[in-house]
Design a protein around this motif. Sequence first.
Motif, PDB file in Angstrom:
ATOM      1  N   PRO A   1       0.873  -1.194   0.165  1.00 48.30           N
ATOM      2  CA  PRO A   1      -0.279  -0.138  -0.096  1.00 48.30           C
ATOM      3  C   PRO A   1       1.055   1.374   0.133  1.00 48.30           C
ATOM      4  O   PRO A   1       2.072   1.458   0.521  1.00 48.30           O
ATOM      5  CB  PRO A   1      -0.877  -0.161   1.305  1.00 48.30           C
ATOM      6  CG  PRO A   1       0.072  -0.834   2.121  1.00 48.30           C
ATOM      7  CD  PRO A   1       0.637  -1.844   1.247  1.00 48.30           C
TER       8      PRO A   1
ATOM      9  N   LEU B   1       0.157   5.710   0.528  1.00 50.50           N
ATOM     10  CA  LEU B   1      -0.844   6.732   0.862  1.00 50.50           C
ATOM     11  C   LEU B   1      -0.228   7.983   0.328  1.00 50.50           C
ATOM     12  O   LEU B   1       0.857   8.265   0.493  1.00 50.50           O
ATOM     13  CB  LEU B   1      -0.967   6.984   2.351  1.00 50.50           C
ATOM     14  CG  LEU B   1      -1.900   5.639   3.143  1.00 50.50           C
ATOM     15  CD1 LEU B   1      -1.708   5.838   4.768  1.00 50.50           C
ATOM     16  CD2 LEU B   1      -3.433   5.654   2.627  1.00 50.50           C
TER      17      LEU B   1
ATOM     18  N   LEU C   1      -5.174   5.458  -1.697  1.00 49.71           N
ATOM     19  CA  LEU C   1      -4.739   4.417  -1.253  1.00 49.71           C
ATOM     20  C   LEU C   1      -4.273   3.553  -2.688  1.00 49.71           C
ATOM     21  O   LEU C   1      -5.135   3.028  -3.160  1.00 49.71           O
ATOM     22  CB  LEU C   1      -5.483   3.277  -0.207  1.00 49.71           C
ATOM     23  CG  LEU C   1      -5.135   2.122   0.219  1.00 49.71           C
ATOM     24  CD1 LEU C   1      -3.796   2.143   1.075  1.00 49.71           C
ATOM     25  CD2 LEU C   1      -6.148   1.314   0.787  1.00 49.71           C
TER      26      LEU C   1
ATOM     27  N   TYR D   1      -1.857   0.370  -4.556  1.00 54.25           N
ATOM     28  CA  TYR D   1      -1.508  -0.856  -3.930  1.00 54.25           C
ATOM     29  C   TYR D   1      -1.337  -1.950  -5.032  1.00 54.25           C
ATOM     30  O   TYR D   1      -1.899  -1.746  -6.081  1.00 54.25           O
ATOM     31  CB  TYR D   1      -2.613  -1.308  -2.751  1.00 54.25           C
ATOM     32  CG  TYR D   1      -3.814  -1.614  -3.181  1.00 54.25           C
ATOM     33  CD1 TYR D   1      -4.396  -2.925  -3.730  1.00 54.25           C
ATOM     34  CD2 TYR D   1      -5.018  -0.696  -3.161  1.00 54.25           C
ATOM     35  CE1 TYR D   1      -5.702  -2.982  -4.388  1.00 54.25           C
ATOM     36  CE2 TYR D   1      -6.233  -0.773  -3.662  1.00 54.25           C
ATOM     37  CZ  TYR D   1      -6.439  -1.983  -4.282  1.00 54.25           C
ATOM     38  OH  TYR D   1      -7.745  -2.097  -4.576  1.00 54.25           O
TER      39      TYR D   1
ATOM     40  N   TRP E   1     -13.278   3.626   1.966  1.00 57.32           N
ATOM     41  CA  TRP E   1     -12.569   3.589   0.701  1.00 57.32           C
ATOM     42  C   TRP E   1     -13.402   3.341  -0.402  1.00 57.32           C
ATOM     43  O   TRP E   1     -14.070   2.362  -0.477  1.00 57.32           O
ATOM     44  CB  TRP E   1     -11.319   2.936   0.691  1.00 57.32           C
ATOM     45  CG  TRP E   1     -10.238   3.647   1.872  1.00 57.32           C
ATOM     46  CD1 TRP E   1     -10.345   3.316   3.120  1.00 57.32           C
ATOM     47  CD2 TRP E   1      -9.306   4.601   1.444  1.00 57.32           C
ATOM     48  NE1 TRP E   1      -9.340   4.041   3.825  1.00 57.32           N
ATOM     49  CE2 TRP E   1      -8.804   4.907   2.953  1.00 57.32           C
ATOM     50  CE3 TRP E   1      -8.939   5.113   0.677  1.00 57.32           C
ATOM     51  CZ2 TRP E   1      -7.692   5.536   2.932  1.00 57.32           C
ATOM     52  CZ3 TRP E   1      -7.781   6.081   0.705  1.00 57.32           C
ATOM     53  CH2 TRP E   1      -7.310   6.199   1.917  1.00 57.32           C
TER      54      TRP E   1
END
Length: 321
Positions: free
Chosen positions: A204, A206, A215, A217, A242
């Motif tokens: 991940p 940020l 986010l 990933y 999210w």
Amino acid sequence: MVALPSHAPAQGPAAPPGANPIIRDRFTADPAPLVIGDRLYLYVGHDEAGPGEMFNMREWLVYSTADMRHWTDHGPIMAVTDFKWAKKDAWAAQAIARNGRYWFYAAVEHDDTRPGKAIGVAVSDSPTGPFVDARGSALITNAMTPKGTHSWEDIDPTVLTDDDGTTWIAWGNRQAYIARLKPNMIELDGPITEITPPHFEEGPWLHKHGGLYYLTYASLDRTLHSDERVSYATARSLRGPWTYRGELTGSARNSFTIHPGIAEFRGRWYLFLHNAALRIGDRAGALGRRAVTVEYLHHNRDGTLRPVVQTDAGVSVPPSD
């Protein structure tokens, strides 16, 4: 410190400055950019896998650039053995500036007193280290996430300081977690919350842009793909909820894994990744011999990210705005 022009490949014809991969004299993976003033620092793992090895990672390295085309090698900044409670695996890490110091969050294998992967935190007065263990024990251990499905879920930390001054850490493999850090940067400040988005696998990252949190990933939809891709989700708060936004990239060349790192530098946004397309002498790229790359990243007005095509040219050519 050694200046490395990115046009000096390990072999073959010269590539233009800024072409991929950006580091060509050794295998590197899991890129984590940090901008300090007029330089971008790039923290990477050092892949040293030999024949028959999946991974052999014993230290972390850092490079820096002022122009995204020429990179300075600052050498190793820390070895996994510098965490006395860890026994192996200098896996993905990220550094952040806070309180006049530099904090380095890294995934390792804990010793047998707390089996499984764990996350340590180290500190330095310089972005180029050396870094030393900041607390003498793991910040996060496998026992702290008991609902997880396997012993290597506590890896790949990413850290972000929000506009209100609070710093958050997210991490995970197959399950994604987030927690707030105390101002001392070496303790959690509150509960660990699961925030697993669709197809989350690991890695991940940020970042925040235009009032939205992102986010990003490494994802793996096992019903469709055999290699990781990069996907992302957005939220109005780090606490969520999210919203899944879809895939950002395809898979990495010759590599099951892929690992995003995102930064804004000199007015442009960049997406760092890795693949396994580099060959050094008689050593070909492989799962444990990867190479860091970089591409331009564009935020759309609606909050989505423009899909990124991985290229050999990288940032050696102007972006298509």
